[in-house]
Motif scaffolding. Structure first.
Motif, mmCIF file in Angstrom:
data_model
loop_
_atom_site.group_PDB
_atom_site.id
_atom_site.type_symbol
_atom_site.label_atom_id
_atom_site.label_comp_id
_atom_site.label_asym_id
_atom_site.label_seq_id
_atom_site.Cartn_x
_atom_site.Cartn_y
_atom_site.Cartn_z
ATOM 1 N N PHE A 33 31.677 19.061 -70.446
ATOM 2 C CA PHE A 33 30.758 19.428 -69.373
ATOM 3 C C PHE A 33 29.852 18.280 -68.966
ATOM 4 C CE2 PHE A 33 28.687 20.769 -73.335
ATOM 5 C CZ PHE A 33 27.451 20.157 -73.232
ATOM 6 N N ASP A 34 29.776 17.234 -69.805
ATOM 7 C CA ASP A 34 28.941 16.078 -69.450
ATOM 8 C C ASP A 34 29.240 14.939 -70.414
ATOM 9 O OD1 ASP A 34 27.015 14.582 -68.125
ATOM 10 O OD2 ASP A 34 25.379 15.277 -69.399
ATOM 11 N N TYR A 36 20.405 25.774 -74.078
ATOM 12 C CA TYR A 36 19.948 26.266 -72.776
ATOM 13 C C TYR A 36 19.739 27.771 -72.741
ATOM 14 C CZ TYR A 36 20.921 21.542 -71.300
ATOM 15 O OH TYR A 36 20.903 20.170 -71.194
ATOM 16 N N ASP A 66 22.658 31.324 -67.598
ATOM 17 C CA ASP A 66 23.485 30.217 -67.134
ATOM 18 C C ASP A 66 22.615 29.031 -66.724
ATOM 19 O OD1 ASP A 66 25.564 31.951 -67.509
ATOM 20 O OD2 ASP A 66 25.970 32.280 -65.378
ATOM 21 N N TYR A 67 23.094 27.836 -67.028
ATOM 22 C CA TYR A 67 22.389 26.614 -66.644
ATOM 23 C C TYR A 67 23.408 25.688 -66.006
ATOM 24 C CZ TYR A 67 19.446 22.437 -66.965
ATOM 25 O OH TYR A 67 18.721 21.308 -66.670
ATOM 26 N N PHE A 68 23.421 25.658 -64.669
ATOM 27 C CA PHE A 68 24.429 24.920 -63.919
ATOM 28 C C PHE A 68 25.824 25.317 -64.400
ATOM 29 C CE2 PHE A 68 20.552 22.411 -63.430
ATOM 30 C CZ PHE A 68 20.511 22.270 -62.056
ATOM 31 N N THR A 69 26.590 24.392 -64.976
ATOM 32 C CA THR A 69 27.968 24.708 -65.395
ATOM 33 C C THR A 69 28.038 25.243 -66.825
ATOM 34 O OG1 THR A 69 28.331 22.428 -66.137
ATOM 35 C CG2 THR A 69 28.907 22.949 -63.858
#
Length: 276
Positions: free
Chosen positions: A210-211, A252, A256-259
């Motif tokens: 995811f990052d 988080y 939901d936090y962005f993706t």
């Protein structure tokens, strides 16, 4: 303003305002509940709001608050025994206070692992109007099991399953963070207020990325990132590398936090390049 209770695939709404039908049903509902209890030889507690509840097992884990996410297995039925919905394996509800008042209050009386029964008069449920299979003014009953509060217990089980499947050994801190130190490093060791440069890759437990940073890393203050990083990076010295496995309460959270879906366990491969 609306309150809602997700039941199976339905979204059921109840108004926060009270109408004459709600007020008229209070005495009738209370008599109906007492008759049901007597007929089934049950003893229940009654709250000041008019909710009746029976605690069969209190539970031993965390106790739910109105702002918590909960996972509940339940069966919902009328006093005549007609079942209008159930989930044997349990459903997750992001914020307890967004559910009908009878659930928001009732679930908060249990601890994780607790089981019991909620007998909810219509003014704490769907009022005087018909709602799906529920006639207007109905008393509704739920047999419930509070499986999880937030994601702490659930995430811990997910992490342990992941470690077992991958044949990995990790340390667990008192906060619930898991970490693996591949190389401890030989340079300076950061504190929770230091600025550091870290190269990383973030994935979910299923391996989906995811990052990630480039090999030069990024710089940030450790007191300005998620708690799992604030704590976890301090276990390494400059030049150190390893893995942080971060449960949702240190990441988080419930939403939901962005993706990143709410409640997600996050896995970070990290390399502490420098303590700035």
């Amino acid at each position: 303003m609306k309150k809602l209770l997700f039941i199976a695939t339905l979204i059921l709404f109840v108004s926060c305002s009270k109408d004459n039908a709600d007020i008229d049903y209070r005495t009738q509902n209370d008599e109906e509940i007492q008759a049901y209890l007597a007929a089934n030889n049950l003893q229940a507690q009654k709250t000041t709001s008019g909710l009746y509840y029976i605690i069969d097992e209190q539970g031993t884990g965390a106790q739910a608050t109105f702002t918590d996410r909960v996972k509940v297995a339940y069966k919902g039925y009328l006093t005549n025994g007609t079942i209008f919905d159930e989930s044997q394996t349990g459903l997750s509800f992001p914020i307890l206070q967004n559910l009908i008042p009878g659930w928001a209050e009732g679930i908060s009386l249990f601890k994780e692992g607790g089981k019991g029964k909620l007998l909810i008069p219509s003014h704490l449920a769907y009022g005087g109007k018909k709602n799906g299979k529920i006639p207007g003014g109905s008393v509704i009953i739920f047999d419930i099991e509070l499986i999880y509060v937030n994601y702490v217990t659930e995430n811990d089980a997910q992490i342990q399953s992941y470690l077992s499947d991958k044949n990995l050994v990790a340390e667990k801190s008192s906060t619930g963070l898991y970490y693996i130190i591949d190389e401890a490093g030989t340079g300076a060791q950061p504190t929770k207020t230091d600025n550091v440069t870290v190269a990383y890759k973030g994935t979910f437990l299923n391996g989906t990325v995811f990052d990630q940073s480039n090999t030069n890393g990024i710089s940030f203050n450790l007191n300005e990132v998620i708690e799992g990083w604030t704590e976890g990076i301090t276990y390494f010295k400059e030049g150190g590398s390893g893995t942080l496995i971060v449960p949702a309460h240190l990441g988080y959270g419930n939403l939901d936090y962005f993706t990143i879906p709410g409640g997600s366990v996050l896995l970070f491969d990290v390399n502490l390049i420098k303590v700035n």
